[in-house]
Design a protein around this motif. Structure first.
Motif: not given
Length: 59
Positions: A12-24
């Motif tokens: 969840v922490e990684n999703l919030n930090s690195f997981g942009n639905e649009q750009s990544q």
């Protein structure tokens, strides 16, 4: 905390930090998929614990 809970928190922490639905979307889908996978493992563990309790009551 269980290993599954720790893993879920990290994903969840990684999703919030690195997981942009649009750009990544690849990272977003990866971390979201891992979160769902851990949630499934947690559910299986709960089901197994419940089965063990039921079997223990029979003996």
């Amino acid at each position: 905390m269980s290993a599954a809970s720790d893993a879920k928190r990290m994903f969840v922490e990684n999703l919030n930090s690195f997981g942009n639905e649009q750009s990544q979307p690849e990272k977003y889908n990866l971390y979201l998929g891992l979160i769902y996978l851990v949630a499934s493992v947690e559910q299986i563990q709960q089901d197994l614990d419940q089965i063990k309790q039921l079997l223990a009551k029979r003996h």
